[in-house]
Structures are given as C-alpha cells and as structure tokens.
Write a protein that holds these residues in place. Sequence first.
Motif, PDB file in Angstrom:
ATOM      1  N   ASN A   1      -1.407   2.932 -17.824  1.00  0.00           N
ATOM      2  CA  ASN A   1      -2.798   2.469 -17.780  1.00  0.00           C
ATOM      3  C   ASN A   1      -3.510   2.814 -16.475  1.00  0.00           C
ATOM      4  OD1 ASN A   1      -2.525   1.241 -20.292  1.00  0.00           O
ATOM      5  ND2 ASN A   1      -1.952  -0.724 -19.435  1.00  0.00           N
ATOM      6  N   PHE A   2      -2.767   3.243 -15.475  1.00  0.00           N
ATOM      7  CA  PHE A   2      -3.320   3.485 -14.139  1.00  0.00           C
ATOM      8  C   PHE A   2      -3.976   4.861 -14.101  1.00  0.00           C
ATOM      9  CE2 PHE A   2      -3.452   4.005  -9.589  1.00  0.00           C
ATOM     10  CZ  PHE A   2      -3.478   2.712  -9.084  1.00  0.00           C
ATOM     11  N   ASN A   3      -5.294   4.896 -13.916  1.00  0.00           N
ATOM     12  CA  ASN A   3      -6.046   6.152 -13.898  1.00  0.00           C
ATOM     13  C   ASN A   3      -6.173   6.638 -12.453  1.00  0.00           C
ATOM     14  OD1 ASN A   3      -7.876   8.239 -14.053  1.00  0.00           O
ATOM     15  ND2 ASN A   3      -9.294   7.147 -15.378  1.00  0.00           N
ATOM     16  N   THR A   4      -5.504   7.720 -12.127  1.00  0.00           N
ATOM     17  CA  THR A   4      -5.500   8.222 -10.751  1.00  0.00           C
ATOM     18  C   THR A   4      -6.654   9.172 -10.441  1.00  0.00           C
ATOM     19  OG1 THR A   4      -4.044  10.034 -11.398  1.00  0.00           O
ATOM     20  CG2 THR A   4      -2.989   8.019 -10.564  1.00  0.00           C
ATOM     21  N   SER A   5      -7.399   9.632 -11.451  1.00  0.00           N
ATOM     22  CA  SER A   5      -8.430  10.644 -11.200  1.00  0.00           C
ATOM     23  C   SER A   5      -9.523  10.134 -10.257  1.00  0.00           C
ATOM     24  CB  SER A   5      -9.031  11.136 -12.514  1.00  0.00           C
ATOM     25  OG  SER A   5      -9.645  10.075 -13.203  1.00  0.00           O
ATOM     26  N   ARG A   6      -9.945   8.892 -10.417  1.00  0.00           N
ATOM     27  CA  ARG A   6     -10.968   8.329  -9.520  1.00  0.00           C
ATOM     28  C   ARG A   6     -10.463   8.278  -8.083  1.00  0.00           C
ATOM     29  NH1 ARG A   6     -12.599   2.151  -9.437  1.00  0.00           N
ATOM     30  NH2 ARG A   6     -14.044   2.207  -7.703  1.00  0.00           N
ATOM     31  N   LEU A   7      -9.212   7.905  -7.909  1.00  0.00           N
ATOM     32  CA  LEU A   7      -8.632   7.827  -6.572  1.00  0.00           C
ATOM     33  C   LEU A   7      -8.509   9.213  -5.954  1.00  0.00           C
ATOM     34  CD1 LEU A   7      -5.858   5.193  -7.361  1.00  0.00           C
ATOM     35  CD2 LEU A   7      -8.179   4.795  -6.521  1.00  0.00           C
ATOM     36  N   ALA A   8      -8.127  10.192  -6.758  1.00  0.00           N
ATOM     37  CA  ALA A   8      -8.003  11.562  -6.261  1.00  0.00           C
ATOM     38  C   ALA A   8      -9.372  12.100  -5.826  1.00  0.00           C
ATOM     39  CB  ALA A   8      -7.391  12.453  -7.334  1.00  0.00           C
ATOM     40  N   ARG A   9     -10.413  11.790  -6.587  1.00  0.00           N
ATOM     41  CA  ARG A   9     -11.773  12.236  -6.224  1.00  0.00           C
ATOM     42  C   ARG A   9     -12.234  11.627  -4.905  1.00  0.00           C
ATOM     43  NH1 ARG A   9     -12.837  11.424 -11.807  1.00  0.00           N
ATOM     44  NH2 ARG A   9     -13.818   9.439 -11.308  1.00  0.00           N
ATOM     45  N   GLN A  10     -11.729  10.453  -4.571  1.00  0.00           N
ATOM     46  CA  GLN A  10     -12.094   9.785  -3.323  1.00  0.00           C
ATOM     47  C   GLN A  10     -11.119  10.118  -2.193  1.00  0.00           C
ATOM     48  OE1 GLN A  10     -12.802   5.565  -3.777  1.00  0.00           O
ATOM     49  NE2 GLN A  10     -13.783   5.856  -5.746  1.00  0.00           N
ATOM     50  N   ASN A  11     -10.217  11.055  -2.451  1.00  0.00           N
ATOM     51  CA  ASN A  11      -9.206  11.475  -1.468  1.00  0.00           C
ATOM     52  C   ASN A  11      -8.345  10.318  -0.959  1.00  0.00           C
ATOM     53  OD1 ASN A  11      -9.885  14.233  -1.531  1.00  0.00           O
ATOM     54  ND2 ASN A  11     -11.608  13.841  -0.159  1.00  0.00           N
ATOM     55  N   ILE A  12      -8.015   9.416  -1.858  1.00  0.00           N
ATOM     56  CA  ILE A  12      -7.109   8.322  -1.523  1.00  0.00           C
ATOM     57  C   ILE A  12      -5.700   8.784  -1.862  1.00  0.00           C
ATOM     58  CG2 ILE A  12      -6.448   5.935  -2.014  1.00  0.00           C
ATOM     59  CD1 ILE A  12      -9.427   5.525  -2.873  1.00  0.00           C
ATOM     60  N   ALA A  13      -4.906   9.012  -0.841  1.00  0.00           N
ATOM     61  CA  ALA A  13      -3.567   9.551  -1.052  1.00  0.00           C
ATOM     62  C   ALA A  13      -2.489   8.467  -1.082  1.00  0.00           C
ATOM     63  CB  ALA A  13      -3.229  10.568   0.034  1.00  0.00           C
TER      64      ALA A  13
ATOM     65  N   ASN B   1      -7.154  -0.773  -0.294  1.00  0.00           N
ATOM     66  CA  ASN B   1      -8.320   0.000  -0.673  1.00  0.00           C
ATOM     67  C   ASN B   1      -8.975  -0.629  -1.899  1.00  0.00           C
ATOM     68  OD1 ASN B   1      -9.597   2.227  -2.361  1.00  0.00           O
ATOM     69  ND2 ASN B   1      -9.339   3.216  -0.359  1.00  0.00           N
ATOM     70  N   GLU B   2     -10.276  -0.747  -1.888  1.00  0.00           N
ATOM     71  CA  GLU B   2     -11.024  -1.360  -2.990  1.00  0.00           C
ATOM     72  C   GLU B   2     -10.826  -0.615  -4.310  1.00  0.00           C
ATOM     73  OE1 GLU B   2     -13.258  -4.341  -4.629  1.00  0.00           O
ATOM     74  OE2 GLU B   2     -12.755  -4.247  -2.502  1.00  0.00           O
ATOM     75  N   ALA B   3     -10.796   0.708  -4.262  1.00  0.00           N
ATOM     76  CA  ALA B   3     -10.616   1.488  -5.498  1.00  0.00           C
ATOM     77  C   ALA B   3      -9.227   1.274  -6.098  1.00  0.00           C
ATOM     78  CB  ALA B   3     -10.835   2.974  -5.209  1.00  0.00           C
ATOM     79  N   VAL B   4      -8.208   1.169  -5.259  1.00  0.00           N
ATOM     80  CA  VAL B   4      -6.852   0.905  -5.758  1.00  0.00           C
ATOM     81  C   VAL B   4      -6.789  -0.504  -6.337  1.00  0.00           C
ATOM     82  CG1 VAL B   4      -4.429   0.638  -5.107  1.00  0.00           C
ATOM     83  CG2 VAL B   4      -5.744   2.568  -4.232  1.00  0.00           C
TER      84      VAL B   4
END
Length: 140
Positions: A61-73, A99-102
């Motif tokens: 269920n964890f969508n990593t694309s948004r995090l990747a776009r924000q350069n959250i490694a 991180n808020e997005a995570v």
Amino acid sequence: MKKYFGFLLILFCIISINAQKDSIQYPEVKVGSDYGKKASLDKTPEFPGGHAAFMKLIIGNFNTSRLARQNIAKARAIAVFDIDKEGNMIDLRMESYDNEAVKTEFLNALNKIKTKWIPGEQNGEKVKMRMRQPLQFNLD
C-alpha cells in the motif's frame, strides 16, 4: 518507451521499506492494590498470517513515487494504533516521524488495511491493545 520501463524496473528493485517487529503496550487494569500496574496477557493481538503478512500489506500500500519526486531518500516513522476487542485497527496516529510526506504515506498505507486482527486476551476475555509499528524508509 523501453528505456523508461527499464528505469522504472530498476527503481522498483532498489526501493526498500524496513519495519522492525511491532511492539505492544499492555493495558493498565485495576487489580486490588495493584492499580495502574501493567497486566499480564494470555494472548497478544495477532495479524492473520503473522507480522510478515502485515508488513507485506503495508509495503504493498506504500506509494513511493511521491517521496521520490520530493527527493526523500531516507526517513523514519513510528505509527501507533489500537486493536479493539473485535480485531479492528483503530485510532491510527503517528508517534514520531522525520518527514511530513512519509508520515502521510505511512498513515495512508495503514488506513488501507481492512483485515481484522485476532484480538489480545486477558483472563480469557478479549481486550483492546495499543500497538506500535516502526518504519524505516530507504530509497537507494
């Protein structure tokens, strides 16, 4: 198109989401002069299929694309939730996060899980239990 597909395939192969074993906070009960002490349990809550099955759903269920776009490694978060007497996962919230997005994505992933847990038991009766689930996100 083939180059783009190859890049996506590589991206999905190097994403890792790790989570430590969930920890349990035992309920406080009133037992004579022992009021406020932690109670012992007959049985802790269990996810059908075990912790590995629970983690598989979180990762699915964890969508990593948004995090990747924000350069959250890399990021860490700890979710807290209760398992009620019927086995529902309720009152989901974050105890801590980097991180808020995570935070948002972790809560979204948990909220999508509708599988009921096998509730904890104390003295042969089902009880509400608080659970903690740490998560470490690494996009290498």
